[in-house]
Scaffold this motif. Structure first.
Motif, PDB file in Angstrom:
ATOM      1  N   LEU A   1       0.819  -1.220   0.000  1.00 56.92           N
ATOM      2  CA  LEU A   1       0.000   0.000   0.000  1.00 56.92           C
ATOM      3  C   LEU A   1       0.850   1.266   0.000  1.00 56.92           C
ATOM      4  N   GLY A   2       2.124   1.149  -0.423  1.00 50.82           N
ATOM      5  CA  GLY A   2       2.929   2.351  -0.593  1.00 50.82           C
ATOM      6  C   GLY A   2       3.891   2.664   0.529  1.00 50.82           C
ATOM      7  N   ARG A   3       4.025   1.738   1.492  1.00 53.72           N
ATOM      8  CA  ARG A   3       4.948   1.936   2.611  1.00 53.72           C
ATOM      9  C   ARG A   3       4.629   3.196   3.410  1.00 53.72           C
ATOM     10  N   SER A   4       5.642   3.982   3.759  1.00 54.48           N
ATOM     11  CA  SER A   4       5.442   5.085   4.704  1.00 54.48           C
ATOM     12  C   SER A   4       4.686   6.263   4.100  1.00 54.48           C
ATOM     13  N   LEU A   5       3.872   6.892   4.948  1.00 50.11           N
ATOM     14  CA  LEU A   5       3.230   8.151   4.589  1.00 50.11           C
ATOM     15  C   LEU A   5       4.179   9.291   4.948  1.00 50.11           C
ATOM     16  N   LEU A   6       4.169  10.337   4.151  1.00 46.26           N
ATOM     17  CA  LEU A   6       5.051  11.473   4.391  1.00 46.26           C
ATOM     18  C   LEU A   6       4.454  12.451   5.401  1.00 46.26           C
ATOM     19  N   ALA A   7       5.333  13.118   6.119  1.00 45.98           N
ATOM     20  CA  ALA A   7       4.902  14.200   7.007  1.00 45.98           C
ATOM     21  C   ALA A   7       4.320  15.336   6.166  1.00 45.98           C
ATOM     22  N   ASP A   8       3.470  16.153   6.779  1.00 48.94           N
ATOM     23  CA  ASP A   8       2.842  17.268   6.055  1.00 48.94           C
ATOM     24  C   ASP A   8       3.891  18.186   5.431  1.00 48.94           C
ATOM     25  N   SER A   9       4.969  18.439   6.161  1.00 54.16           N
ATOM     26  CA  SER A   9       6.005  19.331   5.634  1.00 54.16           C
ATOM     27  C   SER A   9       6.683  18.720   4.413  1.00 54.16           C
ATOM     28  N   ALA A  10       6.809  17.394   4.398  1.00 51.85           N
ATOM     29  CA  ALA A  10       7.403  16.716   3.239  1.00 51.85           C
ATOM     30  C   ALA A  10       6.463  16.767   2.039  1.00 51.85           C
ATOM     31  N   VAL A  11       5.175  16.623   2.294  1.00 55.06           N
ATOM     32  CA  VAL A  11       4.182  16.706   1.212  1.00 55.06           C
ATOM     33  C   VAL A  11       4.217  18.098   0.584  1.00 55.06           C
ATOM     34  N   GLU A  12       4.270  19.124   1.425  1.00 52.79           N
ATOM     35  CA  GLU A  12       4.331  20.488   0.913  1.00 52.79           C
ATOM     36  C   GLU A  12       5.609  20.721   0.119  1.00 52.79           C
ATOM     37  N   ALA A  13       6.706  20.141   0.578  1.00 52.16           N
ATOM     38  CA  ALA A  13       7.977  20.291  -0.132  1.00 52.16           C
ATOM     39  C   ALA A  13       7.908  19.654  -1.514  1.00 52.16           C
ATOM     40  N   VAL A  14       7.227  18.505  -1.620  1.00 51.07           N
ATOM     41  CA  VAL A  14       7.064  17.839  -2.912  1.00 51.07           C
ATOM     42  C   VAL A  14       6.216  18.698  -3.845  1.00 51.07           C
ATOM     43  N   LYS A  15       5.138  19.258  -3.326  1.00 52.38           N
ATOM     44  CA  LYS A  15       4.282  20.134  -4.134  1.00 52.38           C
ATOM     45  C   LYS A  15       5.079  21.320  -4.669  1.00 52.38           C
ATOM     46  N   GLU A  16       5.895  21.915  -3.808  1.00 52.29           N
ATOM     47  CA  GLU A  16       6.708  23.063  -4.205  1.00 52.29           C
ATOM     48  C   GLU A  16       7.698  22.670  -5.304  1.00 52.29           C
ATOM     49  N   ALA A  17       8.300  21.491  -5.140  1.00 50.72           N
ATOM     50  CA  ALA A  17       9.275  21.021  -6.128  1.00 50.72           C
ATOM     51  C   ALA A  17       8.623  20.743  -7.479  1.00 50.72           C
ATOM     52  N   CYS A  18       7.385  20.284  -7.450  1.00 47.68           N
ATOM     53  CA  CYS A  18       6.678  19.954  -8.693  1.00 47.68           C
ATOM     54  C   CYS A  18       6.151  21.194  -9.409  1.00 47.68           C
ATOM     55  N   ALA A  19       5.757  22.186  -8.648  1.00 48.25           N
ATOM     56  CA  ALA A  19       5.041  23.327  -9.221  1.00 48.25           C
ATOM     57  C   ALA A  19       5.953  24.438  -9.729  1.00 48.25           C
ATOM     58  N   HIS A  20       7.218  24.424  -9.305  1.00 47.62           N
ATOM     59  CA  HIS A  20       8.092  25.546  -9.642  1.00 47.62           C
ATOM     60  C   HIS A  20       9.482  25.058 -10.047  1.00 47.62           C
ATOM     61  N   TYR A  21      10.213  25.926 -10.709  1.00 50.99           N
ATOM     62  CA  TYR A  21      11.635  25.671 -10.934  1.00 50.99           C
ATOM     63  C   TYR A  21      12.342  25.720  -9.576  1.00 50.99           C
ATOM     64  N   SER A  22      13.511  25.093  -9.509  1.00 47.68           N
ATOM     65  CA  SER A  22      14.205  25.021  -8.218  1.00 47.68           C
ATOM     66  C   SER A  22      15.719  25.033  -8.431  1.00 47.68           C
ATOM     67  N   ASN A  23      16.437  25.089  -7.333  1.00 49.70           N
ATOM     68  CA  ASN A  23      17.903  25.036  -7.392  1.00 49.70           C
ATOM     69  C   ASN A  23      18.397  23.600  -7.247  1.00 49.70           C
ATOM     70  N   LEU A  24      17.761  22.686  -7.978  1.00 52.53           N
ATOM     71  CA  LEU A  24      18.085  21.263  -7.884  1.00 52.53           C
ATOM     72  C   LEU A  24      19.588  21.022  -8.066  1.00 52.53           C
ATOM     73  N   GLU A  25      20.142  21.546  -9.143  1.00 51.56           N
ATOM     74  CA  GLU A  25      21.583  21.423  -9.392  1.00 51.56           C
ATOM     75  C   GLU A  25      22.162  22.800  -9.739  1.00 51.56           C
ATOM     76  N   PHE A  26      21.804  23.771  -8.908  1.00 51.44           N
ATOM     77  CA  PHE A  26      22.237  25.153  -9.143  1.00 51.44           C
ATOM     78  C   PHE A  26      22.675  25.748  -7.816  1.00 51.44           C
ATOM     79  N   ASP A  27      23.910  26.204  -7.768  1.00 49.44           N
ATOM     80  CA  ASP A  27      24.462  26.794  -6.548  1.00 49.44           C
ATOM     81  C   ASP A  27      24.088  28.274  -6.491  1.00 49.44           C
TER      82      ASP A  27
END
Length: 468
Positions: free
Chosen positions: A94-120
């Motif tokens: 059933l998908g193993r662990s559920l994420l904390a609310d802060s982790a869910v929000e972080a995923v949403k932010e990463a999906c919805a916007h550009y980020s500094n994934l590999e940018f210093d």
């Protein structure tokens, strides 16, 4: 029969009636057409079987409610939410662990916007994606360096490929585990290019067993923590401290595969002692690998921590690119690790931990509350009671160790508990539970209070379906 076939409305007429509803307007017309054709085929089968005998049964107004239900069921996503009433906290299926609310929000932010994934952002130049979590990992577990790949099997493989390719690696016979899904340590080692040297017996292995096979061809010493099963009785394994001493004696790195790794001391739960990552790093292991989505409570990931000289070598392995994590995993993992800087906050906000540490009196209180809602809603359609039971950690962690809980036991009066269990798999969302003592049981440990209303809705859908 031919009269009945001619009475069926045309595809276009049904399609126009359906797409006029806002409920189906977001679904591409071609897909709705496909489902309409499927439903009309069902109607034709009913005509052939003698279920439909009058043309009036095939009128558009008569068929539309059934048609809507059919298209609704066919159009729903294949991968979707499920209510977990099993009591298995880290449920692999059933998908193993559920994420904390802060982790869910972080995923949403990463999906919805550009980020500094590999940018210093300090230099304006290209950076490393691992810099976002490496420092946090080191802060939490005390290691010199860290790296993250897509799961623990991948972590073990890249470590062995880097440090032990074309070399021998002695492993105790009692530690040659199957990770799950038929992936076994010997097979992972073979793919990595390392040669397995089995040492000791299934139940007992000694330091001398390792020493007898160490040669110039030996690349490292590997310990595999048996987190998904237990050996009891006449049993002995070489301790990590002794393995570290042996590694220093022969100048060999010691690799510890923790499997389901943890930053949390679970001794208070009395479900058995599991070494934490901090303890293993502190004991001197050179490289430690573990999962991110088991009792750690984060996203699927294979985490590698240890001595900097070895981690740097692993980072340079070309395989690292093939096994790297994406921005969503990275965002979720960073948010999860931030919580671990305050252990009490982690226990409160990481669902896996909060479920594991849920106290029995509160679980009984919540079970009674859910049972009362079911009684009030369904009356004599079901018999409901609260009984003692056990939860499981799951995910290959703490095998054969139970967490005491309270179960809501449901016995339907119109059908068997087995029929009810099956019907609940077709509700929206599906509700998964377990059968014990001829009752369909729900464990509040893995259901939130907000999900109680969805449980009631699922039971309504299932009981309505089986009573028709």
């Amino acid at each position: 029969m031919s009269i009945l076939f001619r009475a069926l409305p045309s595809v276009d007429k049904v399609l126009d009636a359906l797409t006029a509803s806002s409920e189906f307007s977001h679904i591409p017309r071609s897909i709705v057409r496909e489902h309409v054709n499927g439903f009309l085929d069902v109607c034709r089968e009913e005509i052939r079987a003698g279920v439909v005998t009058e043309p009036e049964q095939l009128g558009l107004e008569v068929l539309i409610p059934r048609m809507q239900a059919y298209v609704r069921a066919q159009a729903r996503p294949h991968f979707r939410r499920v209510l977990n009433g099993t009591g298995v906290v880290v449920h692999t299926n059933l998908g193993r662990s559920l994420l904390a609310d802060s982790a869910v929000e972080a995923v949403k932010e990463a999906c919805a916007h550009y980020s500094n994934l590999e940018f210093d952002l300090a230099t304006g130049e290209r950076g490393s994606r691992y810099s976002h979590v490496e420092e946090l990992l080191c802060q939490v577990c005390g290691a010199e360096a860290g790296l993250v790949v897509n799961n623990n099997a991948a972590a073990v493989m890249i470590v062995l490929d880097t440090l032990c390719k074309d070399k021998e690696v002695p492993v105790s016979r009692g530690q040659l585990v199957e990770i799950g899904g038929s992936f076994r340590i010997p097979e992972v080692m073979e793919k990595s290019g390392a040669t397995l040297r089995e040492v000791g017996a299934t139940n007992r292995t000694h330091v001398k067993d390792y020493e007898q096979v160490i040669t110039e061809e030996t690349g490292a010493l590997l310990r595999v923590h048996t987190s998904n099963y237990r050996i009891v009785g006449f049993h002995k394994e070489v301790s990590l401290e002794d393995m570290v001493a042996l590694g220093k004696k022969y100048d060999l790195p010691v690799i510890e595969d923790l499997g389901s790794g943890s930053f949390t001391d679970f001794s208070a739960l009395r479900i058995g002692e599991e070494p934490t990552v901090q303890q293993v790093v502190g004991a001197g292991a050179d490289v430690v690998t573990f999962s991110g989505d088991k009792v750690l409570g984060g996203p699927q990931a294979g985490i590698i921590v240890g001595k900097k000289k070895y981690i740097d070598m692993i980072k340079r392995n070309p395989m690292n690119r093939a096994l790297r994590i994406d921005k969503m995993t990275l965002a979720a993992l960073e948010a999860t690790l931030r919580l671990y800087r305050e252990p009490e906050l982690a226990r409160e906000q990481i669902p896996t931990l909060s479920m594991m540490f849920a106290e029995l009196p509160k679980l009984k209180q919540r079970a009674r509350r859910l049972a009362n809602r079911i009684k009030k809603t369904f009356g004599d359609q079901v018999a409901v009671s609260v009984v003692d039971g056990n939860s499981r950690v799951g995910g290959g962690s703490f095998p054969e160790r139970d967490l005491p809980t309270a179960l809501v036991a449901i016995v339907p009066t119109v059908v068997s508990e087995t029929v009810l269990k099956k019907a609940l798999l077709d509700t929206t969302p599906p509700l998964v539970g377990r059968i014990e003592q001829q009752a369909f049981c729900l464990d509040p440990r893995t259901l939130t209070d907000k999900e109680f209303s969805l449980v009631i809705e699922a039971l309504q859908q299932a009981l309505q379906a089986v009573s028709q």
